[in-house]
Design a protein around this motif. Structure first.
Motif, mmCIF file in Angstrom:
data_model
loop_
_atom_site.group_PDB
_atom_site.id
_atom_site.type_symbol
_atom_site.label_atom_id
_atom_site.label_comp_id
_atom_site.label_asym_id
_atom_site.label_seq_id
_atom_site.Cartn_x
_atom_site.Cartn_y
_atom_site.Cartn_z
ATOM 1 N N VAL A 274 35.006 40.476 45.400
ATOM 2 C CA VAL A 274 36.614 41.041 44.922
ATOM 3 C C VAL A 274 36.474 42.427 45.363
ATOM 4 O O VAL A 274 37.459 42.853 45.918
ATOM 5 C CB VAL A 274 36.639 41.077 43.511
ATOM 6 C CG1 VAL A 274 36.925 39.641 42.779
ATOM 7 C CG2 VAL A 274 35.648 41.774 42.558
ATOM 8 N N PHE A 275 35.401 42.965 45.336
ATOM 9 C CA PHE A 275 35.179 44.526 45.970
ATOM 10 C C PHE A 275 35.608 44.288 47.452
ATOM 11 O O PHE A 275 36.531 45.334 47.824
ATOM 12 C CB PHE A 275 34.112 45.015 45.539
ATOM 13 C CG PHE A 275 33.857 46.398 45.879
ATOM 14 C CD1 PHE A 275 34.407 47.441 45.189
ATOM 15 C CD2 PHE A 275 33.160 46.811 46.945
ATOM 16 C CE1 PHE A 275 33.932 48.745 45.337
ATOM 17 C CE2 PHE A 275 33.338 48.149 47.524
ATOM 18 C CZ PHE A 275 33.583 49.065 46.489
ATOM 19 N N ASP A 278 39.232 43.701 48.373
ATOM 20 C CA ASP A 278 40.110 44.746 47.779
ATOM 21 C C ASP A 278 39.873 45.934 48.959
ATOM 22 O O ASP A 278 40.811 46.420 49.205
ATOM 23 C CB ASP A 278 39.748 45.334 46.576
ATOM 24 C CG ASP A 278 40.429 46.601 46.028
ATOM 25 O OD1 ASP A 278 41.572 46.314 45.835
ATOM 26 O OD2 ASP A 278 39.963 47.642 46.118
ATOM 27 N N GLN A 282 43.070 47.279 51.312
ATOM 28 C CA GLN A 282 43.113 48.676 51.405
ATOM 29 C C GLN A 282 43.540 49.107 52.779
ATOM 30 O O GLN A 282 44.407 49.560 53.352
ATOM 31 C CB GLN A 282 42.276 49.591 50.875
ATOM 32 C CG GLN A 282 42.067 49.584 49.178
ATOM 33 C CD GLN A 282 41.267 50.502 48.758
ATOM 34 O OE1 GLN A 282 41.213 51.821 48.873
ATOM 35 N NE2 GLN A 282 40.141 49.896 47.787
ATOM 36 N N ARG A 324 34.480 49.427 39.074
ATOM 37 C CA ARG A 324 35.688 48.881 39.836
ATOM 38 C C ARG A 324 35.708 47.433 40.279
ATOM 39 O O ARG A 324 36.733 46.864 39.884
ATOM 40 C CB ARG A 324 35.617 49.747 41.193
ATOM 41 C CG ARG A 324 36.639 49.523 41.901
ATOM 42 C CD ARG A 324 38.020 49.618 41.682
ATOM 43 N NE ARG A 324 39.076 49.298 42.537
ATOM 44 C CZ ARG A 324 40.298 48.969 42.310
ATOM 45 N NH1 ARG A 324 40.754 49.100 40.952
ATOM 46 N NH2 ARG A 324 41.065 48.666 43.385
ATOM 47 N N ALA A 325 34.592 47.027 40.588
ATOM 48 C CA ALA A 325 34.663 45.411 40.897
ATOM 49 C C ALA A 325 34.729 44.555 39.550
ATOM 50 O O ALA A 325 35.458 43.712 39.682
ATOM 51 C CB ALA A 325 33.242 45.002 41.215
ATOM 52 N N LEU A 328 38.396 44.681 38.894
ATOM 53 C CA LEU A 328 39.154 43.675 39.822
ATOM 54 C C LEU A 328 38.987 42.161 39.379
ATOM 55 O O LEU A 328 39.726 41.503 39.418
ATOM 56 C CB LEU A 328 38.508 43.848 41.356
ATOM 57 C CG LEU A 328 38.892 45.228 41.982
ATOM 58 C CD1 LEU A 328 37.976 45.332 43.259
ATOM 59 C CD2 LEU A 328 40.408 45.308 42.128
ATOM 60 N N GLU A 331 41.341 41.720 36.707
ATOM 61 C CA GLU A 331 42.666 41.884 36.942
ATOM 62 C C GLU A 331 43.130 40.532 37.588
ATOM 63 O O GLU A 331 44.249 39.888 37.563
ATOM 64 C CB GLU A 331 42.709 42.927 38.244
ATOM 65 C CG GLU A 331 44.115 43.146 38.688
ATOM 66 C CD GLU A 331 44.136 44.335 39.816
ATOM 67 O OE1 GLU A 331 44.837 44.148 40.816
ATOM 68 O OE2 GLU A 331 43.523 45.395 39.334
ATOM 69 N N ASN A 332 42.067 39.960 38.326
ATOM 70 C CA ASN A 332 42.324 38.718 39.019
ATOM 71 C C ASN A 332 42.259 37.461 38.312
ATOM 72 O O ASN A 332 42.901 36.414 38.619
ATOM 73 C CB ASN A 332 41.426 38.559 40.093
ATOM 74 C CG ASN A 332 41.927 39.541 41.415
ATOM 75 O OD1 ASN A 332 42.886 39.690 41.598
ATOM 76 N ND2 ASN A 332 40.652 40.113 42.128
ATOM 77 N N ALA A 375 47.265 46.643 33.710
ATOM 78 C CA ALA A 375 46.538 47.298 34.653
ATOM 79 C C ALA A 375 45.585 48.351 33.639
ATOM 80 O O ALA A 375 44.356 48.507 34.130
ATOM 81 C CB ALA A 375 46.905 47.951 35.871
#
Length: 434
Positions: A274-275, A278, A282, A324-325, A328, A331-332, A375
């Motif tokens: 996922v990192f 993402d 970006q 952060r990962a 994500l 989030e997913n 979020a």
């Protein structure tokens, strides 16, 4: 605390013993206890109960799992993990006693009558976390019914069978007792020193516990009612084997720490993917932006700056940015409405708990799961989970709060449902329909 009366003590004992009536001298059992084919117990000495009530009323009872007096104490002990190589069984420890030149005497064995009485009184107090018939009471009654009372000699008679001996034998727990020649306040330290010696010499690990939740069947994340409404359906999806194995380990683990880390590994499985996805997105968006031009060096340098900054952060972190990962992954693959439904079915009070409390072994990370900002909630949730995980795996001495095994297990157990229900959604999100 208020003093325990004789009537309250009788009512508590009725949870285990079928007491029909009592006199000044005896407790009369409605259903005599069959010790073997030759011996029955139909009455017990009331004097034993009176002495125990007197001792219990003198004790410090602030902690349900521990009784303390000025010069003695009695602590509930729980075995950690499996049997050691010495093969010693918990009941074998009954013969282990030790005394030293400091005037301390240690002994491991059945609980005293006052200790058993204190636990039964706790079970009589109605709370949401105490089921109608707690596990340890069911076990005690089963021991009586199945004649699993080893304390008594077959040739004994009612006259030399004590209430304390009977209750100590049927209660499914062990205690550590410490007696001192003088008053002292460091019994907890002395208890941990003794249990270290026990582990050192016998390869068997016990701990002093500060709560009694495991005796009541509480403390673990258990599904309530999901399978009770109807028979379980056959599966319609297959799941990632690695994730299933981590999940099975978590569900079967006795250690709250192992439970938590096993559920965390399910989310961690997707961190790199996922990192990186993402990161690629970006870069793609930066290049696809209508304001971007391949002919402007400034725009190209902006892309290079993004890539360099991300690579530096990965290098500094020793891998992907895990918090952060994790955000994500949530989030997913995690839906907050389903998470809230799972928590409400398990323990609705936890939702308010997460909103206003943080574990003592992490920084201040409350999370309001009911806020309608997806979020923002998932970012806060990721921070709470990640900081809790860091407290479990990092034990460096310093200013940061850290987790203490066993001491903080009750707090950690409250964090486990939050992560378990997220982990379940992650597994299901990657299932394949058969």
């Amino acid at each position: 605390m208020t003093e325990v009366t004789h009537e309250e003590a009788i009512e508590a004992l009725k949870l285990v013993l079928d007491i029909d009536a009592w006199t000044e001298n005896h407790l009369i059992l409605e259903n005599p206890i069959n010790l073997d084919s030759h011996t029955q117990v139909g009455r017990l000495e009331n004097a034993d109960l009176k002495i125990a009530i007197g001792e219990l009323n003198k004790a410090n009872r602030e902690n349900a799992a521990q009784l303390k007096w000025n010069n003695r104490c009695e602590f509930l002990i729980v075995r950690n993990g499996a049997l050691g190589p010495a093969g010693i069984m918990p009941r074998d420890l009954e013969e282990i006693a030790s005394s030293d030149e400091t005037g301390l005497k240690y002994s491991v064995g059945n609980p005293s009558l006052e200790y058993s009485l204190n636990l039964l009184l706790q079970a009589k107090t109605p709370t949401p976390s105490i089921p109608r018939t707690p596990f340890f009471i069911q076990n005690a009654r089963r021991r009586i019914r199945d004649r699993r009372v080893r304390y008594f000699d077959p040739s004994s008679t009612e006259s030399n069978i004590s209430l304390g001996g009977l209750m100590g034998e049927v209660m499914p727990l062990m205690t550590l007792r410490i007696e001192s020649a003088r008053p002292r306040s460091d019994f907890k330290d002395a208890a941990e020193a003794f249990l270290f010696q026990l582990a050192f010499n016998y390869d068997v690990s016990f701990r002093v516990t500060s709560d009694i939740e495991h005796l009541f069947g509480a403390g673990r994340v258990r599904r309530r009612g999901r399978a009770a409404e109807a028979a379980m359906d056959a599966p319609r999806m297959t799941y990632n084997s690695d994730l299933v194995h981590h999940y099975q380990l978590a569900v079967s683990a006795e250690s709250p720490m192992l439970q938590y880390l096993s559920y965390y590994h399910i989310a961690e499985h997707f961190f790199e993917k996922v990192f990186n996805d993402d990161f690629v997105e970006q870069v793609r968006r930066k290049i696809a932006d209508p304001a971007f031009s391949l002919k402007r060096s400034k725009d190209i340098q902006g892309v290079i700056k993004l890539v360099t900054a991300t690579q530096r952060r990965v290098r500094d972190e020793g891998g992907v940015d895990e918090q952060r990962a994790l955000a994500l992954v949530l989030e997913n693959f995690v839906r907050l409405d389903r998470l809230l439904d799972d928590l409400r079915a398990h323990d609705p009070d936890l939702i308010d708990y997460y909103k206003t409390n943080s574990p003592s072994f992490s920084e201040n990370v409350p999370v309001n799961l009911e806020v309608d900002r997806d979020a923002e909630v998932k970012a806060a949730l990721a921070k709470r989970i990640y900081q809790t995980r860091n407290s479990l795996v990092h034990a460096k001495d310093g200013a940061r709060p850290k987790y203490f095994p066993f001491v903080d297990d009750t707090e950690l157990s409250k964090e486990t449902p939050l992560l378990r229900f997220c982990a379940e959604q992650i597994i299901i999100a990657h299932g394949k329909v058969m």
